[in-house]
Write an enzyme that holds these catalytic residues in place. Sequence first.
Site, PDB file in Angstrom:
ATOM      1  N   SER A 175      -9.725   1.709   2.997  1.00 53.39           N
ATOM      2  CA  SER A 175      -8.887   2.451   2.088  1.00 53.39           C
ATOM      3  C   SER A 175      -7.848   1.603   1.364  1.00 53.39           C
ATOM      4  O   SER A 175      -7.256   2.068   0.401  1.00 53.39           O
ATOM      5  CB  SER A 175      -8.163   3.556   2.851  1.00 53.39           C
ATOM      6  N   LYS A 223       0.849  -1.199   0.000  1.00 55.26           N
ATOM      7  CA  LYS A 223       0.000   0.000   0.000  1.00 55.26           C
ATOM      8  C   LYS A 223       0.881   1.243   0.000  1.00 55.26           C
ATOM      9  O   LYS A 223       1.900   1.284   0.703  1.00 55.26           O
ATOM     10  CB  LYS A 223      -0.896  -0.042   1.247  1.00 55.26           C
ATOM     11  N   SER A 256      -9.746  -0.611   7.247  1.00 57.48           N
ATOM     12  CA  SER A 256      -9.233  -0.479   5.881  1.00 57.48           C
ATOM     13  C   SER A 256      -8.531  -1.691   5.309  1.00 57.48           C
ATOM     14  O   SER A 256      -8.214  -1.696   4.116  1.00 57.48           O
ATOM     15  CB  SER A 256      -8.299   0.723   5.792  1.00 57.48           C
TER      16      SER A 256
HETATM   17  N1  GLN Z   1     -12.925   3.944   6.404  1.00 56.58           N
HETATM   18  C1  GLN Z   1     -12.372   4.392   7.647  1.00 56.58           C
HETATM   19  C2  GLN Z   1     -12.032   5.846   7.563  1.00 56.58           C
HETATM   20  O1  GLN Z   1     -12.320   6.416   6.580  1.00 56.58           O
HETATM   21  C3  GLN Z   1     -11.179   3.556   7.995  1.00 56.58           C
HETATM   22  C4  GLN Z   1      -9.962   3.974   7.304  1.00 56.58           C
HETATM   23  C5  GLN Z   1      -8.794   3.115   7.636  1.00 56.58           C
HETATM   24  O2  GLN Z   1      -8.920   2.085   8.302  1.00 56.58           O
HETATM   25  N2  GLN Z   1      -7.636   3.577   7.238  1.00 56.58           N
HETATM   26  O3  GLN Z   1     -11.484   6.415   8.446  1.00 56.58           O
END
Ligand code: GLN
Length: 491
Positions: free
Chosen positions: A152, A77, A176
């Site tokens: 994400s 990532k 994410s």
């Molecule tokens: N979707 C969640 C957010 O927008 C989690 C993001 C993540 O785990 N990096 O914060």
Amino acid sequence: MIDLTELSIQGLQEELASDRARPTDVVGSYLEKIERRDGAVKAFLEVFGSEAMERAAALEKEGRRDRPLYGVPVAVKDNICTRGFPTTCASRILENYRPPYNATVVERLLDAGAVVIGKTNLDEFAMGSSTENSAYAVTRNPWNLECAPGGSSGGSAAAVAARLAPVALGSDTGGSIRQPAAFCGVVGLKGTYGRVSRYGLVAFASSLDQIGPITRTVEDCAAVMEAIAGHDPHDATSIPGPPPALARESVGDISDLRVAMPSRLGEWDLESSVREATEGAFEALREADIRPETVDLPDVDASIACYYVLANAEASSNLARYDGVKYGLRVPSDSLGAMYERTRGIGFGEEVKRRILLGTYVLSSGYYEAYYAKAQQVKAKICDEFARIFELHDLILLPTAPTPAFRIGEKVDDPIAMYLSDIFTTPANIAGLPAISIPAGISGEGLPVGLQLIAGAGGEAALLRGARFLERVLRFNERFALDAGPLEGGA
Ligand code: GLN
């Protein structure tokens, strides 16, 4: 010749050990598949074609084939630092940034014999649930190119699902790793907070962030987790002592495991395919003579509110460092103040700005008690409630997300709807617990449905053992094949 991109780590290692394939064949097969398919999926922001081939050739020369990830390609990532290679967090503000060091996880992968083949797309600074917040590309779900891969870590999950990498690293602050794994029909694990070093992970919300593996099978997931986990003096929050021997300890029957089911499952607003997959898994457990007991989970609505206060508060502070002075984008202006403003104004996307504003607000002296301090109290309560559950149980089984993948564009203008897709994943981050998502079924529209297991702190081995059991009885990989037609530009 056998298609190397269809093999698990175990399968690859058998080919490599018996000389039926060399690391250059493995890496070459994946690069060729990326070339054919990634135009449609857009999982990668950067592919290290020639560098990966050179590394594979060097591995062949070195020998040392006994390393746990010898010759295994890994996608990383793009919020995880790779020395000398772009690490953009899918943000304009880090457009040309190349870190001078590798994240600890990258060093550990290299020590284990892996080959980093590229950097994957994400929501800018890992803020989002669909990967649509990337400044560079929209990643598509390999199961249906009109749908989002989740986020994400959407690029990482899509890469593994589309067979563009056998393994990818993601990061999980509020779901994410697990939510995109669920949306893309692959396995995603977040360990206990501190299990994996955060050194070299660009910080979003430091008290919640954890790096973890995304793979096709639970066995692969255990092998990668074992390789990247363990104490790191560079990360003060890293758990002391050696990591558990997960590849070995995650094998075995599960008759000793006490599994819990959430008492409010019937009240939750779940799409029918998610409800069916969850109930199917409980049924499979009962057939194996494991009788799930009902427990009252910490309130998921309170968890999500608490998460978005804490995560944004920490993000507003962590992102203060992007000022045009130290690294990344600089937009020249007449004065220093104007340079800061213009750099941040142009460099950050809308969602990141929204979160910096919200985070700054909840930390401001007038509202600190009402929001940030209150969220800390809610966090303490959630931790206590989980601790009580894990005195009597080993695992909690629940959905990963309330729906399968949604369409690209469907939620992007409605932040609250987007935030609600994390409703079942944020509790494990708030309490620092290990949690995994495994593919469990398929929806009426042909999209994967994921299931989540949560364990007590330090319970990765039990978590993986439970996940292996469910993987075996639910047989997702055997029952459902991804239709590669659309990925290859055909029908
Ligand atoms: N979707 C969640 C957010 O927008 C989690 C993001 C993540 O785990 N990096 O914060």
